[in-house]
Design a protein around this motif. Structure first.
Motif, PDB file in Angstrom:
ATOM      1  N   ALA A  41       9.491   4.899  -2.672  1.00  0.00           N
ATOM      2  CA  ALA A  41       8.260   4.843  -2.209  1.00  0.00           C
ATOM      3  C   ALA A  41       7.208   4.871  -3.060  1.00  0.00           C
ATOM      4  N   THR A  42       6.353   3.843  -3.039  1.00  0.00           N
ATOM      5  CA  THR A  42       5.289   3.627  -4.126  1.00  0.00           C
ATOM      6  C   THR A  42       3.777   3.186  -3.343  1.00  0.00           C
ATOM      7  N   LEU A  43       2.876   3.713  -4.212  1.00  0.00           N
ATOM      8  CA  LEU A  43       1.536   3.311  -3.851  1.00  0.00           C
ATOM      9  C   LEU A  43       1.228   2.525  -4.845  1.00  0.00           C
ATOM     10  N   ASN A  44       0.746   1.067  -4.404  1.00  0.00           N
ATOM     11  CA  ASN A  44       0.299  -0.032  -5.488  1.00  0.00           C
ATOM     12  C   ASN A  44      -1.310   0.069  -5.432  1.00  0.00           C
ATOM     13  N   LEU A  45      -1.938   0.068  -6.711  1.00  0.00           N
ATOM     14  CA  LEU A  45      -3.238  -0.213  -6.842  1.00  0.00           C
ATOM     15  C   LEU A  45      -3.438  -1.306  -7.553  1.00  0.00           C
ATOM     16  N   PHE A  46      -3.711  -2.417  -7.055  1.00  0.00           N
ATOM     17  CA  PHE A  46      -3.725  -3.599  -8.023  1.00  0.00           C
ATOM     18  C   PHE A  46      -5.287  -4.105  -8.077  1.00  0.00           C
ATOM     19  N   LEU A  47      -5.725  -3.842  -9.564  1.00  0.00           N
ATOM     20  CA  LEU A  47      -6.956  -4.018  -9.808  1.00  0.00           C
ATOM     21  C   LEU A  47      -7.454  -5.341  -9.827  1.00  0.00           C
ATOM     22  N   HIS A  48      -7.972  -6.124  -8.909  1.00  0.00           N
ATOM     23  CA  HIS A  48      -7.647  -7.545  -8.608  1.00  0.00           C
ATOM     24  C   HIS A  48      -9.534  -7.908  -8.694  1.00  0.00           C
ATOM     25  N   GLU A  49     -10.530  -7.036  -8.810  1.00  0.00           N
ATOM     26  CA  GLU A  49     -11.858  -7.626  -9.000  1.00  0.00           C
ATOM     27  C   GLU A  49     -12.803  -6.508  -9.613  1.00  0.00           C
ATOM     28  N   VAL A  50     -13.412  -7.003 -10.832  1.00  0.00           N
ATOM     29  CA  VAL A  50     -14.627  -6.158 -11.400  1.00  0.00           C
ATOM     30  C   VAL A  50     -15.647  -7.011 -11.568  1.00  0.00           C
ATOM     31  N   ALA A  51     -16.886  -6.340 -11.027  1.00  0.00           N
ATOM     32  CA  ALA A  51     -18.162  -7.173 -10.769  1.00  0.00           C
ATOM     33  C   ALA A  51     -19.193  -6.080 -11.089  1.00  0.00           C
ATOM     34  N   GLU A  52     -20.377  -6.726 -11.649  1.00  0.00           N
ATOM     35  CA  GLU A  52     -21.415  -5.773 -11.762  1.00  0.00           C
ATOM     36  C   GLU A  52     -22.259  -5.670 -10.474  1.00  0.00           C
ATOM     37  N   THR A  82     -12.645  -2.921  -7.889  1.00  0.00           N
ATOM     38  CA  THR A  82     -12.019  -2.867  -6.510  1.00  0.00           C
ATOM     39  C   THR A  82     -10.263  -2.997  -7.003  1.00  0.00           C
ATOM     40  N   TYR A  83      -9.902  -2.231  -6.308  1.00  0.00           N
ATOM     41  CA  TYR A  83      -8.389  -1.983  -6.150  1.00  0.00           C
ATOM     42  C   TYR A  83      -7.847  -2.449  -4.784  1.00  0.00           C
ATOM     43  N   LEU A  84      -6.764  -3.137  -4.644  1.00  0.00           N
ATOM     44  CA  LEU A  84      -5.992  -3.443  -3.321  1.00  0.00           C
ATOM     45  C   LEU A  84      -5.151  -2.296  -3.184  1.00  0.00           C
ATOM     46  N   VAL A  85      -5.065  -1.619  -2.256  1.00  0.00           N
ATOM     47  CA  VAL A  85      -4.040  -0.233  -1.983  1.00  0.00           C
ATOM     48  C   VAL A  85      -3.073  -0.814  -1.036  1.00  0.00           C
ATOM     49  N   THR A  86      -1.800  -0.905  -1.621  1.00  0.00           N
ATOM     50  CA  THR A  86      -0.662  -1.150  -0.664  1.00  0.00           C
ATOM     51  C   THR A  86       0.362   0.114  -0.690  1.00  0.00           C
ATOM     52  N   ALA A  87       1.207   0.238   0.224  1.00  0.00           N
ATOM     53  CA  ALA A  87       2.239   1.197   0.320  1.00  0.00           C
ATOM     54  C   ALA A  87       3.787   0.158   0.482  1.00  0.00           C
ATOM     55  N   TRP A  88       4.680   0.788  -0.444  1.00  0.00           N
ATOM     56  CA  TRP A  88       5.988  -0.010  -0.429  1.00  0.00           C
ATOM     57  C   TRP A  88       7.145   1.187  -0.229  1.00  0.00           C
ATOM     58  N   SER A  89       8.126   0.755   0.531  1.00  0.00           N
ATOM     59  CA  SER A  89       9.372   1.503   0.740  1.00  0.00           C
ATOM     60  C   SER A  89      10.387   0.832   0.427  1.00  0.00           C
ATOM     61  N   ASN A  90      11.428   1.693   0.043  1.00  0.00           N
ATOM     62  CA  ASN A  90      12.718   1.101  -0.355  1.00  0.00           C
ATOM     63  C   ASN A  90      13.796   1.109   0.976  1.00  0.00           C
ATOM     64  N   GLN A  91      13.200   1.524   2.076  1.00  0.00           N
ATOM     65  CA  GLN A  91      14.070   1.450   3.096  1.00  0.00           C
ATOM     66  C   GLN A  91      14.141   0.295   3.869  1.00  0.00           C
ATOM     67  N   THR A  92      14.960  -0.094   4.863  1.00  0.00           N
ATOM     68  CA  THR A  92      14.915  -1.408   5.410  1.00  0.00           C
ATOM     69  C   THR A  92      14.539  -1.432   6.975  1.00  0.00           C
ATOM     70  N   GLY A  93      14.406  -2.563   7.526  1.00  0.00           N
ATOM     71  CA  GLY A  93      14.069  -2.634   9.114  1.00  0.00           C
ATOM     72  C   GLY A  93      12.859  -1.881   9.503  1.00  0.00           C
ATOM     73  N   GLY A  94      13.069  -1.565  10.448  1.00  0.00           N
ATOM     74  CA  GLY A  94      11.919  -0.568  11.362  1.00  0.00           C
ATOM     75  C   GLY A  94      11.583   0.513  10.466  1.00  0.00           C
ATOM     76  N   LEU A  95      12.560   1.246   9.831  1.00  0.00           N
ATOM     77  CA  LEU A  95      12.200   2.375   9.081  1.00  0.00           C
ATOM     78  C   LEU A  95      11.330   2.180   7.825  1.00  0.00           C
ATOM     79  N   LYS A  96      11.342   0.765   7.285  1.00  0.00           N
ATOM     80  CA  LYS A  96      10.452   0.387   6.171  1.00  0.00           C
ATOM     81  C   LYS A  96       9.270   0.316   6.619  1.00  0.00           C
ATOM     82  N   ALA A  97       8.845  -0.353   7.461  1.00  0.00           N
ATOM     83  CA  ALA A  97       7.524  -0.459   8.174  1.00  0.00           C
ATOM     84  C   ALA A  97       6.777   0.749   8.429  1.00  0.00           C
ATOM     85  N   ALA A  98       7.507   1.664   9.237  1.00  0.00           N
ATOM     86  CA  ALA A  98       7.129   2.856   9.681  1.00  0.00           C
ATOM     87  C   ALA A  98       6.802   3.748   8.460  1.00  0.00           C
TER      88      ALA A  98
END
Length: 274
Positions: A41-52, A82-98
């Motif tokens: 289970a992972t929280l990904n914070l991708f720094l995709h934009e830097v602006a003044e 600006t980070y884009l925050v996403t959540a990732w699970s190693n489960q499968t099917g409906g358990l993964k999305a939940a």
């Protein structure tokens, strides 16, 4: 700078008061492309934009009072990261999305508590020296006209639930700080209009009187010597444009142009450092 911001955000997510699901998740700043497949289970914070942030830009140099005088510095740079925050699970099917939705929602609620990231969470260069302005945040706010579909398409992956986290930090592109000594007193003097004379005061580079300094009117050859308080006067001079050559014993001569008129009969000359 950005790595220290990453460490600061991670410290916020690892805080003991954060929800258990958030604390248990791994925190990653990798690019979530098609090859990104975390094993837990992972929280990904991708720094995709830097602006003044131009709305926070300071106009021109900034002067601040100190115990002994003033300091003048060039304006700070205020930067939205600006980070884009996403959540990732190693489960499968409906358990993964939940699991991903639960983790993402808990993270959104936790980060929403912090319109400003407190100094206790600051890391690295954000801690020492301290940020001159609060480390402010905005959560789940997107710019008008922006589409997340384009972002996911560029990464070559199927779109997934996400929200942006923007942190505004302060950077100083300039190292120069000018220290100025505050005047100890203000002295107001004048010249009677019925007896006009070119008069003024000579100060050294520390703004102290410069007794003995000579003041020569180049165009006429008239000369005066500054007294103990730095004051000098040249009487019987017609109004006009003149150049004053000012020199202290052993120091370089300094020339100053002035317009001598009924409304402008005094001048203060500050000598350069020898």
């Amino acid at each position: 700078m950005f790595d220290d911001l990453d460490a600061t955000v991670k410290a916020l997510l690892d805080d003991a008061a954060a929800p258990q699901t958030v604390r248990d998740a791994d925190v990653s700043f990798d690019t979530p492309d098609r090859d990104y497949k975390p094993a837990q289970a992972t929280l990904n914070l991708f720094l995709h934009e830097v602006a003044e942030n131009r709305s926070l830009r300071e106009e021109g140099p900034v002067t601040m009072r100190t115990d002994t005088g003033f300091t003048t510095r060039m304006p700070y740079l205020r930067v939205d990261c600006t980070y884009l925050v996403t959540a990732w699970s190693n489960q499968t099917g409906g358990l993964k999305a939940a699991a991903e939705h639960r983790l993402l929602g808990s993270t959104l609620q936790w980060l929403g508590r912090f319109p400003v990231i407190g100094e206790a969470f600051h890391r690295g260069a954000l801690r020492n020296p301290p940020q001159p302005y609060p480390l402010s945040t905005t959560v789940a706010q997107t710019r008008e006209g922006r589409s997340s579909a384009e972002f996911w398409s560029a990464l070559g992956v199927v779109p997934r639930p996400a929200f942006p986290l923007t942190v505004t930090l302060t950077a100083q592109p300039y190292d120069e700080v000018v220290n100025e000594v505050a005047p100890k007193a203000v002295r107001v003097t004048g010249t009677p209009p019925e007896h006009p004379q070119l008069a003024g005061r000579v100060l050294d580079h520390n703004l102290a009187p410069a007794p003995g300094a000579t003041v020569l009117v180049v165009q006429t050859g008239d000369q005066a010597v500054a007294g103990a308080d730095g004051e000098f006067a040249v009487p019987d001079l017609e109004f006009g444009r003149y150049t004053l050559r000012v020199q202290r014993s052993g120091g370089p001569a300094q020339e100053v142009a002035m317009e001598y008129a009924a409304t402008h009969q005094r001048i203060t000359v500050v000598l350069q450092q020898p």
